[in-house]
Motif scaffolding. Structure first.
Motif, PDB file in Angstrom:
ATOM      1  N   ASP A 192       0.838  -1.211   0.073  1.00  0.00           N
ATOM      2  CA  ASP A 192      -0.107   0.098  -0.042  1.00  0.00           C
ATOM      3  C   ASP A 192       0.930   1.278   0.203  1.00  0.00           C
ATOM      4  O   ASP A 192       1.673   1.444   0.993  1.00  0.00           O
ATOM      5  N   ILE A 193       0.682   2.127  -0.871  1.00  0.00           N
ATOM      6  CA  ILE A 193       1.653   3.080  -1.033  1.00  0.00           C
ATOM      7  C   ILE A 193       1.340   4.369  -0.182  1.00  0.00           C
ATOM      8  O   ILE A 193       2.226   5.330  -0.049  1.00  0.00           O
ATOM      9  N   ARG A 194       0.126   4.074   0.531  1.00  0.00           N
ATOM     10  CA  ARG A 194      -0.204   5.013   1.775  1.00  0.00           C
ATOM     11  C   ARG A 194       0.784   4.832   2.997  1.00  0.00           C
ATOM     12  O   ARG A 194       1.018   5.510   3.817  1.00  0.00           O
ATOM     13  N   GLN A 195       1.517   3.795   2.813  1.00  0.00           N
ATOM     14  CA  GLN A 195       2.426   3.169   4.120  1.00  0.00           C
ATOM     15  C   GLN A 195       3.663   3.521   3.844  1.00  0.00           C
ATOM     16  O   GLN A 195       4.228   3.349   2.685  1.00  0.00           O
ATOM     17  N   PRO A 196       4.709   3.694   4.958  1.00  0.00           N
ATOM     18  CA  PRO A 196       6.011   3.882   4.742  1.00  0.00           C
ATOM     19  C   PRO A 196       6.839   2.946   4.016  1.00  0.00           C
ATOM     20  O   PRO A 196       8.096   3.018   3.737  1.00  0.00           O
ATOM     21  N   ALA A 197       6.288   1.693   4.191  1.00  0.00           N
ATOM     22  CA  ALA A 197       7.055   0.572   3.683  1.00  0.00           C
ATOM     23  C   ALA A 197       7.224   0.773   2.247  1.00  0.00           C
ATOM     24  O   ALA A 197       8.499   0.068   1.539  1.00  0.00           O
ATOM     25  N   ILE A 198       6.764   1.603   1.371  1.00  0.00           N
ATOM     26  CA  ILE A 198       7.021   1.894   0.176  1.00  0.00           C
ATOM     27  C   ILE A 198       8.545   2.534  -0.034  1.00  0.00           C
ATOM     28  O   ILE A 198       9.129   2.136  -1.087  1.00  0.00           O
ATOM     29  N   GLY A 199       8.970   3.133   1.009  1.00  0.00           N
ATOM     30  CA  GLY A 199      10.323   3.567   0.892  1.00  0.00           C
ATOM     31  C   GLY A 199      11.217   2.372   1.004  1.00  0.00           C
ATOM     32  O   GLY A 199      12.483   2.597   0.441  1.00  0.00           O
ATOM     33  N   LYS A 200      11.174   1.393   1.714  1.00  0.00           N
ATOM     34  CA  LYS A 200      12.077   0.460   1.679  1.00  0.00           C
ATOM     35  C   LYS A 200      12.190  -0.173   0.575  1.00  0.00           C
ATOM     36  O   LYS A 200      13.297  -0.807   0.111  1.00  0.00           O
ATOM     37  N   LEU A 201      10.900  -0.535  -0.158  1.00  0.00           N
ATOM     38  CA  LEU A 201      10.700  -1.218  -1.437  1.00  0.00           C
ATOM     39  C   LEU A 201      11.629  -0.235  -2.406  1.00  0.00           C
ATOM     40  O   LEU A 201      12.515  -0.952  -3.187  1.00  0.00           O
ATOM     41  N   VAL A 202      11.530   0.863  -2.332  1.00  0.00           N
ATOM     42  CA  VAL A 202      12.393   1.855  -3.498  1.00  0.00           C
ATOM     43  C   VAL A 202      13.801   1.379  -3.261  1.00  0.00           C
ATOM     44  O   VAL A 202      14.746   1.433  -4.226  1.00  0.00           O
ATOM     45  N   VAL A 203      14.198   1.457  -2.078  1.00  0.00           N
ATOM     46  CA  VAL A 203      15.611   1.726  -1.863  1.00  0.00           C
ATOM     47  C   VAL A 203      16.382   0.211  -1.860  1.00  0.00           C
ATOM     48  O   VAL A 203      17.105  -0.369  -2.716  1.00  0.00           O
ATOM     49  N   GLU A 204      15.488  -0.975  -1.518  1.00  0.00           N
ATOM     50  CA  GLU A 204      15.895  -2.430  -1.424  1.00  0.00           C
ATOM     51  C   GLU A 204      16.231  -2.697  -3.021  1.00  0.00           C
ATOM     52  O   GLU A 204      16.989  -3.729  -3.223  1.00  0.00           O
ATOM     53  N   HIS A 205      15.467  -2.508  -3.916  1.00  0.00           N
ATOM     54  CA  HIS A 205      15.307  -2.736  -5.305  1.00  0.00           C
ATOM     55  C   HIS A 205      16.175  -1.983  -6.289  1.00  0.00           C
ATOM     56  O   HIS A 205      16.311  -2.150  -7.293  1.00  0.00           O
ATOM     57  N   ALA A 206      16.915  -0.934  -5.355  1.00  0.00           N
ATOM     58  CA  ALA A 206      17.442   0.084  -6.280  1.00  0.00           C
ATOM     59  C   ALA A 206      16.883   0.663  -7.430  1.00  0.00           C
ATOM     60  O   ALA A 206      17.454   0.664  -8.683  1.00  0.00           O
TER      61      ALA A 206
END
Length: 344
Positions: free
Chosen positions: A52-66
């Motif tokens: 869910d892009i409303r949740q902060p977890a989207i930040g980890k996803l962007v960084v982890e997958h470069a």
């Protein structure tokens, strides 16, 4: 190593098609498809992440997958599924965009951002200019609905562009997207057996074919062609305009002219039974219409749609017509009535 592209809104028809399209780009190594629900369609070889892009977890996803390219398609005016609500939609459009931009700002690998917006940002008002350009300031900003969401989203995107001038930011303001499989509010309206219209008005409309929408997204997400620049804000629409009356005739659907208070009531009734998303902003569009110039799309972005507005609507009509009345017979009847009135 090729590019890593993250696409939001992958569970929607347009998002799924774009994911499959961008996978064909030779310089793309991986595609990360993101949505809060599992897509009902195939995503080809993309990696789907339920988030869910409303949740902060989207930040980890962007960084982890470069991720180096972000294509934000989860900005829309139509709830996903029968349980979708306007509140959830607004949160996804606005809060989700804020979270995604915050993630991009903290991710040094991000080099390009493409955001799906809408010509709804111009609104529809009686004193509007005949044609909008990208720099036009609306006479009255949208007061609610998806149009207001789009204005807020673009404001946050401009703020991000100032904070990360190293990122190429492209905002695509789409006219009404139509085509055989389009699931937009206006497509649902044109599928009604009888089209409610505002008495005394015959608005000018523009369309962009869903195939062209996919191609301009792919162009914007890649390296710019020689002599063009795919960063900035662009109106995206097919050539030409159609009157609402012309659309009805080409579909073979009768119209039901109503006074404005009555059509507002009809809109509420249609939304209640789930027949169509007949929102106040759509009523304003069907009253005053909206036309945009696309010079920047052609000259700066370097994109030329394959379908005109009339061609786009013809493709839609082939799949969703004829209606209650044969289009040619309806056109002849209307012509005879107009001729009788002129010589009456």
């Amino acid at each position: 190593m090729g590019r890593v592209v993250l696409v939001t809104g992958a569970a929607r028809q347009l998002g799924g098609r774009f994911v499959r399209r961008v996978l064909r780009e030779p310089d793309v190594d991986r595609v990360i498809a993101v949505d809060a629900v599992t897509p009902p369609h195939s995503l080809g070889g993309a990696e789907f992440v339920r988030a869910d892009i409303r949740q902060p977890a989207i930040g980890k996803l962007v960084v982890e997958h470069a991720v180096d390219t972000v294509v934000h398609l989860d900005v829309t005016g139509t709830p996903l599924g029968p349980r979708g609500s306007r509140t959830t939609l607004k949160e996804t459009n606005v809060i989700g965009t804020m979270q995604l931009l915050g993630a991009c700002q903290k991710a040094p690998a991000v080099q390009r951002l493409v955001v799906k917006s809408s010509t709804n940002v111009y609104g529809s008002a009686p004193r509007d200019p005949a044609v909008f350009v990208e720099s036009t300031v609306p006479k009255a900003l949208p007061s609610g609905g998806f149009a207001k969401d789009a204005v807020e989203v673009e404001g946050y995107v401009r703020g991000f562009a100032r904070r990360r001038p190293d990122v190429a930011v492209t905002v695509l303001r789409f006219a009404n997207i139509l085509g055989p499989s389009a699931d937009t509010p206006l497509a649902e309206y044109f599928k009604l057996p009888v089209l409610p219209t505002v008495f005394g008005y015959d608005p000018r409309l523009q369309f962009i074919h869903e195939d062209d929408a996919i191609e301009v997204l792919a162009l914007s997400a890649g390296d710019p062609p020689r002599g063009t620049l795919n960063a900035g804000t662009f109106n995206i629409a097919g050539d030409g305009v159609l009157l609402l009356s012309q659309c009805a005739r080409r579909l073979g659907r009768p119209t039901l002219p109503l006074l404005l208070p009555a059509i507002r009531w009809a809109g509420t009734a249609l939304r209640t039974v789930g027949a169509s998303d007949f929102s106040p902003e759509q009523i304003r569009l069907l009253t005053h219409g909206r036309v945009v110039r696309t010079d920047q799309m052609r000259e700066v972005l370097g994109f030329v749609p394959m379908h005109s507005t009339a061609g786009t609507f013809a493709d839609f009509a082939r799949c969703h017509g004829p209606g209650l009345l044969p289009p040619r017979a309806l056109a002849r009847a209307v012509d005879r009535i107009e001729e009788a009135v002129r010589h009456g």
